[in-house]
Write a protein that holds these residues in place. Structure first.
Motif, mmCIF file in Angstrom:
data_model
loop_
_atom_site.group_PDB
_atom_site.id
_atom_site.type_symbol
_atom_site.label_atom_id
_atom_site.label_comp_id
_atom_site.label_asym_id
_atom_site.label_seq_id
_atom_site.Cartn_x
_atom_site.Cartn_y
_atom_site.Cartn_z
ATOM 1 N N ARG A 52 49.214 42.514 53.083
ATOM 2 C CA ARG A 52 48.564 41.918 51.926
ATOM 3 C C ARG A 52 47.286 41.758 51.303
ATOM 4 O O ARG A 52 47.487 41.568 50.651
ATOM 5 C CB ARG A 52 48.383 40.386 53.057
ATOM 6 C CG ARG A 52 47.637 39.182 52.260
ATOM 7 C CD ARG A 52 47.494 37.939 53.514
ATOM 8 N NE ARG A 52 47.636 36.740 53.119
ATOM 9 C CZ ARG A 52 47.265 35.945 53.035
ATOM 10 N NH1 ARG A 52 47.191 35.804 54.889
ATOM 11 N NH2 ARG A 52 46.520 34.997 52.862
ATOM 12 N N ALA A 53 46.394 42.075 51.901
ATOM 13 C CA ALA A 53 45.055 42.886 51.394
ATOM 14 C C ALA A 53 45.303 43.816 50.227
ATOM 15 O O ALA A 53 44.790 43.653 48.714
ATOM 16 C CB ALA A 53 44.493 43.925 52.008
ATOM 17 N N ARG A 54 46.126 45.058 50.191
ATOM 18 C CA ARG A 54 46.401 46.203 48.903
ATOM 19 C C ARG A 54 47.342 44.983 48.059
ATOM 20 O O ARG A 54 46.714 44.915 47.016
ATOM 21 C CB ARG A 54 47.933 46.648 49.121
ATOM 22 C CG ARG A 54 47.343 47.884 50.346
ATOM 23 C CD ARG A 54 48.531 48.716 51.447
ATOM 24 N NE ARG A 54 47.386 49.878 51.501
ATOM 25 C CZ ARG A 54 47.868 51.270 51.484
ATOM 26 N NH1 ARG A 54 48.758 51.960 50.841
ATOM 27 N NH2 ARG A 54 47.117 52.133 52.285
ATOM 28 N N ALA A 55 48.221 44.009 47.969
ATOM 29 C CA ALA A 55 48.861 43.308 47.011
ATOM 30 C C ALA A 55 47.446 42.542 46.529
ATOM 31 O O ALA A 55 47.265 42.209 45.161
ATOM 32 C CB ALA A 55 49.443 42.710 47.375
ATOM 33 N N GLU A 56 46.602 41.658 47.124
ATOM 34 C CA GLU A 56 45.415 41.386 46.268
ATOM 35 C C GLU A 56 44.122 42.050 45.941
ATOM 36 O O GLU A 56 43.793 41.754 45.041
ATOM 37 C CB GLU A 56 44.469 40.318 47.705
ATOM 38 C CG GLU A 56 45.533 39.201 47.845
ATOM 39 C CD GLU A 56 44.418 38.681 49.431
ATOM 40 O OE1 GLU A 56 43.912 39.568 50.188
ATOM 41 O OE2 GLU A 56 45.356 37.536 49.906
ATOM 42 N N LEU A 57 44.110 43.519 46.257
ATOM 43 C CA LEU A 57 43.529 44.334 45.674
ATOM 44 C C LEU A 57 43.725 44.816 44.506
ATOM 45 O O LEU A 57 43.132 46.236 43.670
ATOM 46 C CB LEU A 57 42.579 44.913 46.445
ATOM 47 C CG LEU A 57 41.486 44.383 47.348
ATOM 48 C CD1 LEU A 57 41.473 45.898 48.809
ATOM 49 C CD2 LEU A 57 40.308 43.945 47.462
ATOM 50 N N SER A 58 45.126 44.828 44.189
ATOM 51 C CA SER A 58 45.998 45.353 43.333
ATOM 52 C C SER A 58 45.293 45.392 41.706
ATOM 53 O O SER A 58 44.402 46.078 41.415
ATOM 54 C CB SER A 58 46.992 45.298 43.079
ATOM 55 O OG SER A 58 47.527 45.576 45.069
ATOM 56 N N ALA A 59 45.226 44.905 41.289
ATOM 57 C CA ALA A 59 44.621 43.644 40.166
ATOM 58 C C ALA A 59 43.534 44.651 39.895
ATOM 59 O O ALA A 59 42.985 45.141 38.737
ATOM 60 C CB ALA A 59 44.674 42.096 40.161
ATOM 61 N N ALA A 183 41.715 39.294 33.419
ATOM 62 C CA ALA A 183 42.817 40.294 32.940
ATOM 63 C C ALA A 183 43.031 40.455 34.425
ATOM 64 O O ALA A 183 44.187 39.925 34.802
ATOM 65 C CB ALA A 183 42.216 41.498 32.373
ATOM 66 N N VAL A 184 42.076 40.601 35.253
ATOM 67 C CA VAL A 184 41.648 40.925 37.094
ATOM 68 C C VAL A 184 42.610 39.361 37.141
ATOM 69 O O VAL A 184 43.561 39.432 38.760
ATOM 70 C CB VAL A 184 40.482 41.024 37.274
ATOM 71 C CG1 VAL A 184 40.407 41.374 38.693
ATOM 72 C CG2 VAL A 184 40.607 42.800 36.910
ATOM 73 N N ARG A 185 41.503 38.398 37.300
ATOM 74 C CA ARG A 185 42.684 37.239 37.629
ATOM 75 C C ARG A 185 43.533 36.681 37.026
ATOM 76 O O ARG A 185 44.350 36.622 37.841
ATOM 77 C CB ARG A 185 41.456 36.509 36.667
ATOM 78 C CG ARG A 185 41.691 34.560 37.470
ATOM 79 C CD ARG A 185 40.247 33.876 37.402
ATOM 80 N NE ARG A 185 41.050 32.205 37.483
ATOM 81 C CZ ARG A 185 40.794 32.214 39.619
ATOM 82 N NH1 ARG A 185 41.060 33.207 40.494
ATOM 83 N NH2 ARG A 185 41.711 30.543 39.211
ATOM 84 N N ALA A 186 44.280 37.139 35.448
ATOM 85 C CA ALA A 186 45.270 36.922 35.661
ATOM 86 C C ALA A 186 46.316 37.527 36.466
ATOM 87 O O ALA A 186 47.444 36.751 36.853
ATOM 88 C CB ALA A 186 45.707 36.987 33.455
#
Length: 227
Positions: A52-59, A183-186
């Motif tokens: 989960r943390a990896r998915a949130e940090l990916s962007a 870009a990070v947020r989107a």
């Protein structure tokens, strides 16, 4: 109509020239791809995170990697023009310098997209995240275009200075902040599968930047080249 065709011909010629130079040397893309691969590997081994943390940090990780890799490409692109005396050659040609700027912006965008398309599957395999999503690809295209439009303009400015490698990041990153944040947020919202109502504000800012920045670059590139 004749002027439009002439402008499009100049843009296409500059784009072909930059792509041909890179195809022969492969220095710019090679350095950007190696840099991106190393950063992704370092983050992968340095951050011991759950799925989960990896998915949130990916962007954030991806866009930070693209931004730093992009400065490598812009520095190299500006250095080639300066060292080869291409800037002086442009002054001797009866063309609209704004079209030269658009051609170089397109070339830099192609390099950014190649790096991004190389990074996504590598990152997806290492972090077990599905990054091949239409929404994320749209953000990549808009962000890369906005980044290239600003970076090409500032790279031409920095190429006139002796310490251009240091000057370019100092100039680029403060002005690039709206693009990176949006870009990070989107990207993050697309990866989390959030509704479009939450994504549109960031996407709209990217679209506005992608439209306004090339216009400003087209208008001011003349002054930078002539100075």
């Amino acid at each position: 109509m004749t002027e439009l065709r002439a402008s499009l011909a100049v843009i296409a010629a500059v784009l072909r020239k930059d792509l041909a130079i890179e195809w022969r040397s492969r220095q710019l893309l090679a350095s950007m791809l190696v840099f991106v691969l190393l950063v992704i590997l370092i983050f992968n081994f340095a951050l011991d995170l759950d799925a989960r943390a990896r998915a949130e940090l990916s962007a954030g990780v991806l866009w930070a990697t693209f931004a730093f890799a992009g400065t490598l490409g812009l520095n190299r692109s500006g250095a080639v023009e300066k060292d080869a005396g291409a800037m002086n050659s442009w002054l001797l040609t009866p063309v609209d310098y704004g079209t030269v700027y658009l051609g170089k912006t397109l070339a830099n965008m192609v390099f950014m997209l190649v790096v991004a398309l190389f990074s996504l599957p590598v990152y997806g395999v290492l972090y077990n995240v599905n990054l091949i999503q239409p929404g994320l690809l749209l953000v990549l295209a808009l962000g890369s275009w906005g980044y290239s439009a600003l970076g090409t303009l500032l790279a031409a400015m920095a190429s006139q200075a002796r310490s251009r490698e240091l000057l370019l990041p100092v100039l680029v990153f403060p002005l690039l902040l709206p693009v990176l944040v949006s870009a990070v947020r989107a990207s993050s919202l697309f990866l989390q599968g959030q509704p479009m109502a939450y994504i549109w504000p960031s996407l709209n800012l990217l679209i506005v930047y992608a439209v306004c920045m090339p216009v400003l670059g087209y208008l001011f590139f003349d002054f930078i080249v002539e100075d």
